[in-house]
Design a protein around this motif. Structure first.
Motif, mmCIF file in Angstrom:
data_model
loop_
_atom_site.group_PDB
_atom_site.id
_atom_site.type_symbol
_atom_site.label_atom_id
_atom_site.label_comp_id
_atom_site.label_asym_id
_atom_site.label_seq_id
_atom_site.Cartn_x
_atom_site.Cartn_y
_atom_site.Cartn_z
ATOM 1 N N LEU A 279 3.091 31.536 -10.069
ATOM 2 C CA LEU A 279 2.600 31.897 -9.067
ATOM 3 C C LEU A 279 3.911 33.169 -8.952
ATOM 4 O O LEU A 279 3.510 34.710 -8.317
ATOM 5 N N ILE A 280 4.652 33.052 -8.991
ATOM 6 C CA ILE A 280 6.233 34.064 -9.217
ATOM 7 C C ILE A 280 5.679 35.003 -10.055
ATOM 8 O O ILE A 280 5.866 36.601 -9.675
ATOM 9 N N SER A 281 4.859 34.489 -11.484
ATOM 10 C CA SER A 281 4.650 35.948 -12.514
ATOM 11 C C SER A 281 3.422 36.513 -12.153
ATOM 12 O O SER A 281 3.297 37.654 -12.585
ATOM 13 N N LEU A 282 2.720 35.503 -12.077
ATOM 14 C CA LEU A 282 1.664 36.877 -11.334
ATOM 15 C C LEU A 282 1.597 37.726 -10.022
ATOM 16 O O LEU A 282 0.763 38.786 -10.158
ATOM 17 N N ALA A 283 2.740 37.449 -9.043
ATOM 18 C CA ALA A 283 3.074 38.384 -7.892
ATOM 19 C C ALA A 283 3.463 39.399 -8.581
ATOM 20 O O ALA A 283 3.499 40.537 -8.544
ATOM 21 N N VAL A 284 4.232 39.872 -9.341
ATOM 22 C CA VAL A 284 5.127 40.765 -9.977
ATOM 23 C C VAL A 284 4.136 41.423 -11.213
ATOM 24 O O VAL A 284 4.061 42.672 -11.095
ATOM 25 N N PHE A 285 3.243 40.481 -12.010
ATOM 26 C CA PHE A 285 2.404 41.436 -12.876
ATOM 27 C C PHE A 285 1.277 41.597 -11.744
ATOM 28 O O PHE A 285 0.812 42.960 -11.446
ATOM 29 N N SER A 286 1.110 41.930 -10.645
ATOM 30 C CA SER A 286 -0.333 42.256 -9.337
ATOM 31 C C SER A 286 0.489 43.694 -8.984
ATOM 32 O O SER A 286 -0.199 44.448 -9.173
ATOM 33 N N PHE A 287 1.949 43.513 -9.179
ATOM 34 C CA PHE A 287 2.757 44.937 -8.286
ATOM 35 C C PHE A 287 2.521 45.625 -9.364
ATOM 36 O O PHE A 287 2.473 46.650 -8.916
ATOM 37 N N GLU A 288 2.823 44.900 -10.413
ATOM 38 C CA GLU A 288 2.613 45.890 -12.162
ATOM 39 C C GLU A 288 1.247 47.184 -11.640
ATOM 40 O O GLU A 288 1.510 48.243 -12.152
ATOM 41 N N CYS A 289 0.123 46.032 -11.488
ATOM 42 C CA CYS A 289 -1.119 46.030 -11.909
ATOM 43 C C CYS A 289 -1.463 47.340 -10.884
ATOM 44 O O CYS A 289 -1.946 48.846 -11.107
ATOM 45 N N ALA A 290 -0.649 47.156 -9.285
ATOM 46 C CA ALA A 290 -0.742 47.615 -8.025
ATOM 47 C C ALA A 290 -0.453 48.875 -8.469
ATOM 48 O O ALA A 290 -1.186 50.150 -8.426
ATOM 49 N N LYS A 291 0.715 49.553 -9.194
ATOM 50 C CA LYS A 291 1.442 50.112 -9.124
ATOM 51 C C LYS A 291 0.354 51.190 -10.157
ATOM 52 O O LYS A 291 0.402 52.795 -10.280
ATOM 53 N N ILE A 292 0.072 50.867 -11.336
ATOM 54 C CA ILE A 292 -0.596 51.398 -11.948
ATOM 55 C C ILE A 292 -2.147 52.207 -11.765
ATOM 56 O O ILE A 292 -2.528 53.127 -11.838
ATOM 57 N N PHE A 293 -2.458 51.422 -10.246
ATOM 58 C CA PHE A 293 -4.095 51.812 -10.431
ATOM 59 C C PHE A 293 -3.798 52.478 -9.428
ATOM 60 O O PHE A 293 -4.361 53.834 -8.886
ATOM 61 N N LYS A 294 -2.369 53.069 -8.469
ATOM 62 C CA LYS A 294 -2.214 53.872 -7.607
ATOM 63 C C LYS A 294 -1.489 55.090 -8.454
ATOM 64 O O LYS A 294 -2.365 56.429 -8.057
ATOM 65 N N GLN A 295 -0.705 54.807 -9.138
ATOM 66 C CA GLN A 295 -1.415 55.847 -10.159
ATOM 67 C C GLN A 295 -2.757 56.964 -10.878
ATOM 68 O O GLN A 295 -2.706 57.671 -10.922
ATOM 69 N N ASN A 296 -3.880 55.708 -11.107
ATOM 70 C CA ASN A 296 -4.706 56.320 -11.601
ATOM 71 C C ASN A 296 -5.286 56.782 -9.948
ATOM 72 O O ASN A 296 -6.078 58.230 -10.118
ATOM 73 N N SER A 297 -5.211 56.337 -9.343
ATOM 74 C CA SER A 297 -6.731 56.970 -7.936
ATOM 75 C C SER A 297 -5.202 58.759 -7.762
ATOM 76 O O SER A 297 -6.603 59.554 -6.610
ATOM 77 N N LYS A 298 -4.376 58.511 -7.852
ATOM 78 C CA LYS A 298 -3.252 60.036 -7.760
ATOM 79 C C LYS A 298 -3.974 61.121 -9.346
ATOM 80 O O LYS A 298 -3.576 62.283 -8.704
ATOM 81 N N GLY A 299 -4.685 60.391 -10.496
ATOM 82 C CA GLY A 299 -4.487 61.346 -11.153
ATOM 83 C C GLY A 299 -3.846 61.455 -11.994
ATOM 84 O O GLY A 299 -3.503 61.871 -13.352
ATOM 85 N N GLU A 300 -2.392 60.861 -11.923
ATOM 86 C CA GLU A 300 -1.824 60.264 -13.138
ATOM 87 C C GLU A 300 -1.479 59.721 -13.796
ATOM 88 O O GLU A 300 -1.018 60.176 -14.902
ATOM 89 N N TYR A 301 -2.649 58.747 -14.063
ATOM 90 C CA TYR A 301 -2.457 57.650 -15.057
ATOM 91 C C TYR A 301 -4.526 57.504 -15.219
ATOM 92 O O TYR A 301 -4.072 56.581 -14.782
#
Length: 333
Positions: free
Chosen positions: A272-294
């Motif tokens: 659960l801890i590893s999934l939570a951190v991994f999901s948080f990092e995924c959310a950061k990437i998707f947020k960058q994608n929505s802004k056109g940065e990545y």
């Protein structure tokens, strides 16, 4: 050059979608191109041959160096020759085409906690199946090469190279590299499912088919997020190191222990801890994608219905059926 331009470039890996019916010529050559599953037929056939050889001549495997050489012959050399042949010898786009590039620094946590999450997940999946069929001390690779038959090494470096480093390089070059690039024009999800099913076949063991399928899909998702084949290699390598040095001992402990509650609680917490951190990092990437940065490629293209149709079409080919036949036959060897 971005990934969309690469997929449309004349130097991209062969598109295998044209393989339609069973003919000897179509099986190995299609029209003017070689379908990607033919490469898997070669590797699976070599694995079966070496599996037979290991059983007939158990003392002739040649130690950890022998395993390393055999894996290179089984996977890397055929994959490299396949790529050279289908790309007509052009090498200008190989690094871009197969996404052979280092991961970004800000992806370190994504890869590390992703490796922990998928390692624990694969361990549990293997444990579920092996609880019913018994357990043998040692680490199997492709249900063929077995650490229990090799002499105890003077340093852990030897098993790391033979059972983690070289397999991770060969697998990622073939499956997330060549196979994924071959199918990616049909949509990333279709490529991920097709290449993962093929990846699961190399286990030559129905007990680990599901866990290898899950690992293949997860590695494809890592490729999608990072656009880096090296990232997939890092995660695959870490997973194999975990299974090599901890997986068998933990499995032995679970099967012999009378108090499994503490063990499962600890692993569930880790999961659960590893999934939570991994999901948080995924959310950061998707947020960058929505802004056109990545920018990320389209996950399902162009529609879900077409994605499913393309995936079924990819797996419903003569060469894929032959791969399945070899996989089933290997179970009884």
């Amino acid at each position: 050059m971005n990934d969309n331009q690469i997929n449309n470039s004349p130097d991209r890996v062969t598109d295998v979608s044209r393989e339609k019916r069973f003919t000897i010529k179509g099986l190995f050559f299609g029209s003017d191109k070689i379908p990607a599953p033919t490469l898997l037929i070669i590797s699976l056939a070599l694995l079966v041959l070496f599996k037979i050889a290991v059983k007939v001549f158990p003392d002739k495997i040649g130690g950890y160096l022998g395993v390393t050489i055999l894996l290179t012959v089984i996977f890397f050399i055929p994959a490299y020759l396949y790529y050279k042949f289908t790309s007509r010898g052009r090498q200008s786009s190989v690094l871009h085409e197969l996404k052979i590039r280092p991961p970004r620094i800000n992806h370190v946590f994504l890869l590390f906690f992703g490796a922990i999450f998928i390692s624990v997940s694969v361990f549990f999946l293997n444990l579920i199946f092996r609880l019913r069929v018994g357990y043998t001390d040692g680490f199997y690779l492709y249900n063929t090469f077995f650490t229990g038959k090799l002499p105890a090494p003077d340093t852990p470096l030897y098993p790391i190279i033979a059972f983690a480093l070289v397999p991770a390089i060969c697998e990622e070059f073939m499956f997330r590299g060549i196979f994924h690039a071959s199918y990616e024009k049909q949509g990333f999800m279709s490529a991920a499912i097709t290449s993962s099913v093929m990846f699961a076949m190399i286990s030559l063991d129905p007990r680990t088919f599901i866990s290898n399928l899950a690992l293949g899909l997860f590695l494809s998702f890592i490729l999608y997020l990072t656009r880096s084949l090296v990232s997939c290699f890092i995660v695959n390598f870490l997973v194999k190191c975990f299974m090599l040095f901890f997986g068998t001992n933990l499995q032995s402990y679970v099967l012999s222990s009378s108090n499994k509650a503490v063990f499962f609680a600890a692993f569930l917490g880790t999961l659960l801890i590893s999934l939570a951190v991994f999901s948080f990092e995924c959310a950061k990437i998707f947020k960058q994608n929505s802004k056109g940065e990545y920018p990320l490629p389209r996950l399902v293209a162009p529609t879900k219905r077409i994605c499913i149709k393309k995936t079924v079409s990819n797996l419903n080919t003569a060469s894929t059926v032959i791969c399945l036949i070899i996989f089933v036959a290997a179970i009884f060897i």
